[in-house]
Design a protein around this motif. Structure first.
Motif, PDB file in Angstrom:
ATOM      1  N   HIS A  50      51.673  55.546  35.496  1.00 17.63           N
ATOM      2  CA  HIS A  50      50.775  54.524  34.951  1.00 17.63           C
ATOM      3  C   HIS A  50      50.545  53.400  35.971  1.00 17.63           C
ATOM      4  O   HIS A  50      49.401  52.954  36.186  1.00 17.63           O
ATOM      5  CB  HIS A  50      51.363  53.947  33.666  1.00 17.63           C
ATOM      6  N   LEU A  51      51.609  52.952  36.619  1.00 15.82           N
ATOM      7  CA  LEU A  51      51.487  51.873  37.599  1.00 15.82           C
ATOM      8  C   LEU A  51      50.895  52.371  38.919  1.00 15.82           C
ATOM      9  O   LEU A  51      50.121  51.660  39.568  1.00 15.82           O
ATOM     10  CB  LEU A  51      52.854  51.242  37.849  1.00 15.82           C
ATOM     11  N   ALA A  52      51.266  53.584  39.312  1.00 15.83           N
ATOM     12  CA  ALA A  52      50.775  54.124  40.582  1.00 15.83           C
ATOM     13  C   ALA A  52      49.259  54.238  40.581  1.00 15.83           C
ATOM     14  O   ALA A  52      48.604  53.978  41.606  1.00 15.83           O
ATOM     15  CB  ALA A  52      51.409  55.485  40.845  1.00 15.83           C
ATOM     16  N   ASP A  53      48.679  54.618  39.452  1.00 13.32           N
ATOM     17  CA  ASP A  53      47.227  54.779  39.364  1.00 13.32           C
ATOM     18  C   ASP A  53      46.482  53.451  39.549  1.00 13.32           C
ATOM     19  O   ASP A  53      45.302  53.436  39.902  1.00 13.32           O
ATOM     20  CB  ASP A  53      46.839  55.390  38.015  1.00 13.32           C
ATOM     21  N   GLN A  54      47.185  52.355  39.342  1.00 12.98           N
ATOM     22  CA  GLN A  54      46.540  51.045  39.458  1.00 12.98           C
ATOM     23  C   GLN A  54      46.435  50.567  40.907  1.00 12.98           C
ATOM     24  O   GLN A  54      45.696  49.615  41.193  1.00 12.98           O
ATOM     25  CB  GLN A  54      47.305  50.009  38.632  1.00 12.98           C
ATOM     26  N   MET A  55      47.177  51.206  41.812  1.00 12.78           N
ATOM     27  CA  MET A  55      47.154  50.812  43.233  1.00 12.78           C
ATOM     28  C   MET A  55      47.272  49.286  43.365  1.00 12.78           C
ATOM     29  O   MET A  55      46.422  48.597  43.931  1.00 12.78           O
ATOM     30  CB  MET A  55      45.884  51.303  43.901  1.00 12.78           C
ATOM     31  N   ILE A  56      48.358  48.749  42.837  1.00  9.26           N
ATOM     32  CA  ILE A  56      48.547  47.303  42.735  1.00  9.26           C
ATOM     33  C   ILE A  56      48.692  46.669  44.120  1.00  9.26           C
ATOM     34  O   ILE A  56      49.457  47.131  44.960  1.00  9.26           O
ATOM     35  CB  ILE A  56      49.784  46.983  41.881  1.00  9.26           C
ATOM     36  N   VAL A  57      47.939  45.609  44.326  1.00  7.80           N
ATOM     37  CA  VAL A  57      48.023  44.821  45.560  1.00  7.80           C
ATOM     38  C   VAL A  57      48.877  43.587  45.283  1.00  7.80           C
ATOM     39  O   VAL A  57      48.740  42.953  44.233  1.00  7.80           O
ATOM     40  CB  VAL A  57      46.624  44.388  46.038  1.00  7.80           C
ATOM     41  N   ILE A  58      49.771  43.264  46.192  1.00  4.69           N
ATOM     42  CA  ILE A  58      50.607  42.080  46.018  1.00  4.69           C
ATOM     43  C   ILE A  58      50.352  41.088  47.140  1.00  4.69           C
ATOM     44  O   ILE A  58      49.793  41.438  48.186  1.00  4.69           O
ATOM     45  CB  ILE A  58      52.114  42.432  45.974  1.00  4.69           C
ATOM     46  N   ASP A  59      50.759  39.858  46.896  1.00  6.09           N
ATOM     47  CA  ASP A  59      50.651  38.791  47.893  1.00  6.09           C
ATOM     48  C   ASP A  59      52.027  38.144  48.014  1.00  6.09           C
ATOM     49  O   ASP A  59      52.542  37.589  47.038  1.00  6.09           O
ATOM     50  CB  ASP A  59      49.610  37.756  47.453  1.00  6.09           C
TER      51      ASP A  59
END
Length: 324
Positions: free
Chosen positions: A295-304
Motif C-alpha cells: 500500500h505504501l510502496a505504490d504511493q512512491m512517497i517523497v520525503i524532505d
C-alpha cells in the motif's frame, strides 16, 4: 595487519580512565585555588566525588561499578563500547562512515554508493576497504537467508577492520561483551534482532537515522535502511527483493518439513512440528506485512529531511518498528 579487538578495548579503557582521573585532579586543583582565593580552606570540599566527574569512565561489567559512581551518566561498560562499535559498523555498511576517511561521508539526502566512492576514493572502487550496501537495505532475520544479511556484513566489516587472522577471536570478544547463548554469530544475530534498534533510538534520542522495517513479534522479516539514502522506490524494493523472497523461503522450508514428517520418529516429529508452526507463523506475519508495505510502496512517497525524523518516520509507521 591483524589486530585483536581485546587489545584495542584495553588501550581505549586505559586512555579513557586516565582522562577521567586527570579531569578529577584538575577539578580538585581548581577547588583548592578558589578555596585559597576566598579564604575558605577547610570550609568547602576539595575532593570531587566519582559521580560528579563529567567525563567517561569505563568498567568491564556493570557489576564492577562501585556505588560511588552511581548517578554518573558518563560511566560506561565494555558492552557499551561494543555497542558503539556495532553502531559504527552499521554506519559503514550504509556509507555514513568509512574505514578510509574520518568523519561523515554520506549525510545528504539521496546520497548513493557512487557518491561514497567519489568522496572516499576519487571514484576508484578498488581503493575502498569496505563497500557500503548497494541497495540501502540490510535484512535482519533469524537465519542467514540473504547475501547482504546484516550479520554477514558485520563479519565482513570485522575482517576488513581488524584482519582475517583474528576474525573469530574478535567475534567471540564481541559476543562475550553482548552476552547471550550460542555461537558468536548467533549471539550477534540475536542482538541485531532484539536490541540494536532500541539502543540506536536511545543514542539518537528517539530520532533514529537507521529505520527498521519490522513485520512483527514473530521476526518474520526485519531490515534496516538509512534515512539519508532514502529513495521513493525503497519500499517497493524491500517488498519485491526481500519480503517476497523471504516468503518463498518459508514455503520451501515448510514443504521440506512436510516431507520429513512422513517418515519421522515420534521425538523428531515433535521437533519438526514445532519448527513448522514457527515458520507458518512467520509466513503469515510477512503476508500481512507485505500488504501494508504494498500500500505504501505504490504511493512512491517523497520525503524532505528538513521536516525532521519524527515527521518523516510517521509517514511509514505501518511498516516500521515502534519507537519506544
Amino acid at each position: 595487519m591483524a589486530t585483536l579487538l581485546a587489545d584495542k578495548y584495553e588501550a581505549r579503557k586505559a586512555e579513557v580512565n586516565e582522562r577521567f582521573e586527570q579531569l578529577r585532579a584538575n577539578e580538585e586543583e581548581l577547588n583548592r585555588i578558589f578555596a585559597e582565593i576566598y579564604h575558605m580552606v577547610g570550609e568547602v570540599p576539595i575532593e570531587v566525588e566519582d559521580k560528579y566527574v563529567s567525563v567517561a569512565r569505563i568498567f568491564d561489567t556493570a557489576e564492577e561499578i562501585p556505588e560511588s559512581y552511581k548517578g554518573n551518566k558518563y560511566v560506561r561498560t565494555r558492552r557499551d563500547e561494543i555497542v558503539s562499535l556495532i553502531s559504527y559498523a552499521v554506519g559503514c555498511m550504509f556509507g555514513r562512515y568509512s574505514l578510509d576517511r574520518d568523519g561523515l561521508v554520506l549525510a545528504d539526502q539521496g546520497d548513493t554508493v557512487d557518491n561514497y566512492v567519489a568522496k572516499v576514493a576519487d571514484g576508484d572502487a578498488s581503493r575502498v576497504s569496505f563497500m557500503p550496501d548497494a541497495d540501502n537495505v540490510l535484512p535482519i532475520t533469524d537465519d542467514e537467508y540473504f547475501d547482504d544479511d546484516i550479520v554477514g556484513r558485520f563479519v565482513e566489516f570485522m575482517r576488513a577492520a581488524y584482519g582475517a587472522e583474528t576474525l573469530e577471536e574478535n567475534l567471540r570478544f564481541v559476543a562475550e561483551a553482548l552476552g547471550g547463548r550460542g555461537t558468536s554469530r548467533q549471539v550477534i544475530r540475536a542482538y541485531f534482532l532484539k536490541d540494536f534498534f532500541k539502543d540506536h533510538c536511545q543514542t539518537y534520542k528517539k530520532r533514529p537515522i537507521y529505520w527498521l522495517f519490522d513485520s512483527g513479534k514473530k521476526n518474520g522479516f526485519k531490515a534496516l535502511a538509512y534515512l539519508h539514502r532514502y529513495q521513493p522506490d525503497l519500499l517497493a524494493r524491500v517488498r519485491t527483493d526481500y519480503v517476497h523472497e523471504q516468503q518463498e523461503r518459508y514455503r520451501a522450508q515448510m514443504s521440506f518439513i512436510d516431507e520429513q514428517l512422513s517418515s519421522a520418529e515420534k521425538g523428531e516429529r515433535v521437533k519438526l512440528e514445532k519448527q513448522r508452526r514457527k515458520l507458518s507463523d512467520q509466513l503469515a506475519e510477512t503476508i500481512a506485512f507485505e500488504e501494508r508495505l504494498h500500500h505504501l510502496a505504490d504511493q512512491m512517497i517523497v520525503i524532505d529531511l528538513d521536516d525532521g525524523v519524527k515527521a518523516n518516520y510517521a509517514k511509514f509507521e505501518d511498516v516500521l518498528a515502534k519507537i519506544k
